[in-house]
Each structure stands twice: as C-alpha cells, then as structure tokens.
Enzyme design. Structure first.
Site, short mmCIF file in Angstrom:
data_model
loop_
_atom_site.label_atom_id
_atom_site.label_comp_id
_atom_site.label_asym_id
_atom_site.label_seq_id
_atom_site.Cartn_x
_atom_site.Cartn_y
_atom_site.Cartn_z
N ASP A 140 43.11 62.17 50.11
CA ASP A 140 42.17 62.55 49.03
C ASP A 140 42.37 61.49 47.93
O ASP A 140 42.96 61.75 46.90
CB ASP A 140 42.41 63.98 48.51
N HIS B 150 54.69 60.89 45.84
CA HIS B 150 54.52 61.93 46.85
C HIS B 150 54.02 61.36 48.19
O HIS B 150 54.68 61.46 49.22
CB HIS B 150 53.48 62.97 46.38
C1 BDR Z 1 49.97 65.93 45.78
O1 BDR Z 1 48.82 66.35 45.00
C2 BDR Z 1 47.98 65.26 44.71
O2 BDR Z 1 47.65 65.24 43.37
C3 BDR Z 1 48.76 64.02 45.08
O3 BDR Z 1 47.89 63.00 45.56
C4 BDR Z 1 49.73 64.49 46.13
O4 BDR Z 1 49.15 64.41 47.41
C5 BDR Z 1 51.23 66.19 44.98
O5 BDR Z 1 51.38 67.57 44.71
CA CA Z 2 47.11 63.17 47.79
#
Ligand code: BDR
Ligand code: CA
Length: 318
Positions: free
Chosen positions: A10, A244
């Site tokens: 995303d 992340h």
């Molecule tokens: C996840 O949420 C999204 O905002 C980031 O891209 C990551 O995949 C972290 O909680």
């Molecule tokens: Ca993400």
C-alpha cells in the site's frame, strides 16, 4: 538461484523502502508488485509503485491492482493519520515523474494465485498492507493457502497496537482478512510491531542518500525525512522512524535476522479488541503450528544490510 518474490504494497513511504530493499537484493527476483489500499487509495499506491520502479530502472516488473476496500466495507477513505505519516501522495510529497506504464489488466488476485501454482516453494509473498488481497486469493483457490509462503508486515503480539491499544494499522484496516489469513495459510511469518519498532532510521542515514546527488538518493531522502518528521510528532520516544515494511523483505531474504516463536494465530474481529493479533485458543494444543511470530531482531545487522542495499541501489546516476 534468486528466490522469486511478490510484494503486496500500500505504497506508502516504508512500502517504498521495502520495494527498494527487494530491488537491491541479489537474492531476490521481483516477479511482480500487487497494489492494495491502506496508506493511500489503491490507485495512488499502484501509481507510486510504478513510479518507483521506473526511478530505479525496473520497468520490467509488472504491477497489478488488488481490491480497493476491506471485505466488510463497501468503500475506503484514507485515514487522517495515514495522510499525516505518509503525505497526501503517500510518498511524503516527494515528486516523481508520472509513470509511463499502467497497472496490468490481470487482477492482483489472479496474479497471486497463478504465481503460487507456477512457482510453489520458489516463491515468497510479502504483504505490507491490509490482508484483503491475500484473503481473496485464499478464497479464490483452495490450494493457495496450502502452498503459499508468506512473510507479512502486520500485527502486534507482545507490543501494543499503533492505531488502538490492540490493533496495528495494516490489520486494523481489514481484521477479517488477517483472521482468514492466519486461520488458513500454512506458512506465515508475522513481522509485527514487536520487532519493527526496534528498527529505526534517522536523518543521519538519510543524509547519506541525499549526498549521493542521484535521483534515487534524493527520492529516498525526501520521502524518508517526511516520515521521520511525522514520527517525531506521533512517537517522539522512539528517536527515529519505524522500518516496518523493509524488515519483512529483509526476513524473506534472511530469516536469521529475527527470532520467532511457533504459534497458531488468529485476529480478534469483535468488540474493543477488534484487530488484535493473538494465539488462537482453539489451536493452542495443535502440534502443527502454521505461523512464526518474530519477537526479537538483530537490529544492527538489519540496519547494516538495509543501508548497504538501498545506498547501492540509489547510487545509479540516472
Ligand atoms: C504499517 O502500517 C503502514 O502505515 C505502514 O506502511 C506499515 O505497513 C505499520 O503499522
Ligand atoms: Ca505498508
């Protein structure tokens, strides 16, 4: 031989860093990107993925669009907090040329199902957004859940959530989808907030990219500096931004970067704990465990790999 990988993104700043990590890894052959909603609308995420692939000279990698909203909803709107963290364009207002290509005609779900059928154990799927597309693939083909190898960014087992006390952002978008994934998929590695909030980047590192003076270096620095600034407001105690999504790709390359526990997982879908990722009490005594949840990470080794791979990728002059 390089392992084939499909990224379900995303795209999103840390999704962009995950894509860059995959492109910069000789151990991986990126056979496609599937686009989901989450940090951005699905069409914005697809556009960002196409633009980033073009920036790094990888027009050969096809991009497929997935479902544009959660299973239990009939539409999707970007949350205010997502816009704050990733910017209105998803890449921290960094400017990239409009991509020359469009998404493929084939759907993300069909691409995933066909790829698992074709490549089996030679393929790893790394979802770094809501689980909606993967859940749809599980429902589309009864063999998918048995044969797919999934390393996902999402969830939190030993740490609190980041959108509520319980829920991590990706799982929060579509808890039913993550629940289906946990209950049906036979090989899932969960890279959740337990470990991703230990892997942090600061402007000390992004300065190295900016100093390259290349389009790739400028993009990585611009987007990530925006993300670091957002973290200074939302989580000042961390002292950097959470890597992340790239950590999930790094684990797909090298599982020894994390320590995991074997566990059968579920996602709570009701009440105030909606979105919580936790052990499935009905399968606690099942000797077959279908998930590995990362609870420890070799931070220094990961950060070293991350900087080395992204800096090398961004060093190209044009
Ligand atoms: C996840 O949420 C999204 O905002 C980031 O891209 C990551 O995949 C972290 O909680
Ligand atoms: Ca993400």
């Amino acid at each position: 031989m390089a392992r084939k990988i499909i990224l379900d993104l995303d795209t999103g700043i840390d999704d962009a860093l995950a894509l860059a990590y995959a492109l910069g890894s000789d151990e991986l052959e990126v056979i496609g990107v599937t686009g989901t909603y989450g940090n951005v609308l699905v069409e914005t995420g697809v556009r960002n993925s196409l633009a980033i692939l073009e920036l790094f000279g990888r027009d050969d990698v096809p991009v497929f669009a997935g479902p544009d909203h959660a299973r239990k909803r009939d539409s999707f709107e970007v949350l205010e907090i997502s816009e704050f963290i990733h910017g209105t364009n998803g890449i921290g207002e960094a400017v990239l040329p409009e991509p020359k290509r469009h998404a493929e005609k084939k759907s993300a779900v069909d691409f995933l199902v066909e790829s698992v059928r074709k490549y089996g154990d030679d393929l790893v799927i790394v979802p770094t957004g809501p689980s909606t597309t993967i859940a749809a693939a599980i429902e589309a083909d009864e063999d998918f859940a048995k044969n797919a190898h999934i390393v996902m960014m999402g969830g939190a087992l030993t740490a609190p959530g980041n959108v509520s006390a319980w829920a991590e952002a990706n799982v929060n978008q579509d808890p039913e989808a993550t629940n289906l994934l946990f209950r049906r998929a036979q090989d899932v590695t969960m890279i959740g907030l337990d470990v991703t909030l230990q892997t942090l980047l600061t402007t000390k590192e992004t300065t190295q990219w900016r100093e390259l003076g290349t389009p790739g270096g400028t993009f990585l620095a611009d987007a990530t500096d925006y993300y670091i600034k957002a973290y200074e407001t939302t989580a000042p105690h961390l002292g950097g931004c959470g890597l992340h999504d790239p950590l999930a790709v790094a684990v797909a390359v090298d599982p020894s970067l994390v320590t995991t526990i074997d566990i059968n997982m579920k996602t709570e879908v009701d009440g105030c704990t909606r979105g919580r990722t936790i052990a499935d009490e009905e399968r606690l005594n099942d000797p077959v465990k279908t998930a590995k949840v990362a609870v420890g990470v070799d931070v220094q080794r990961f950060l070293g790999e991350f900087m080395q791979r992204l800096t090398a990728l961004a060093s190209a002059k044009a």
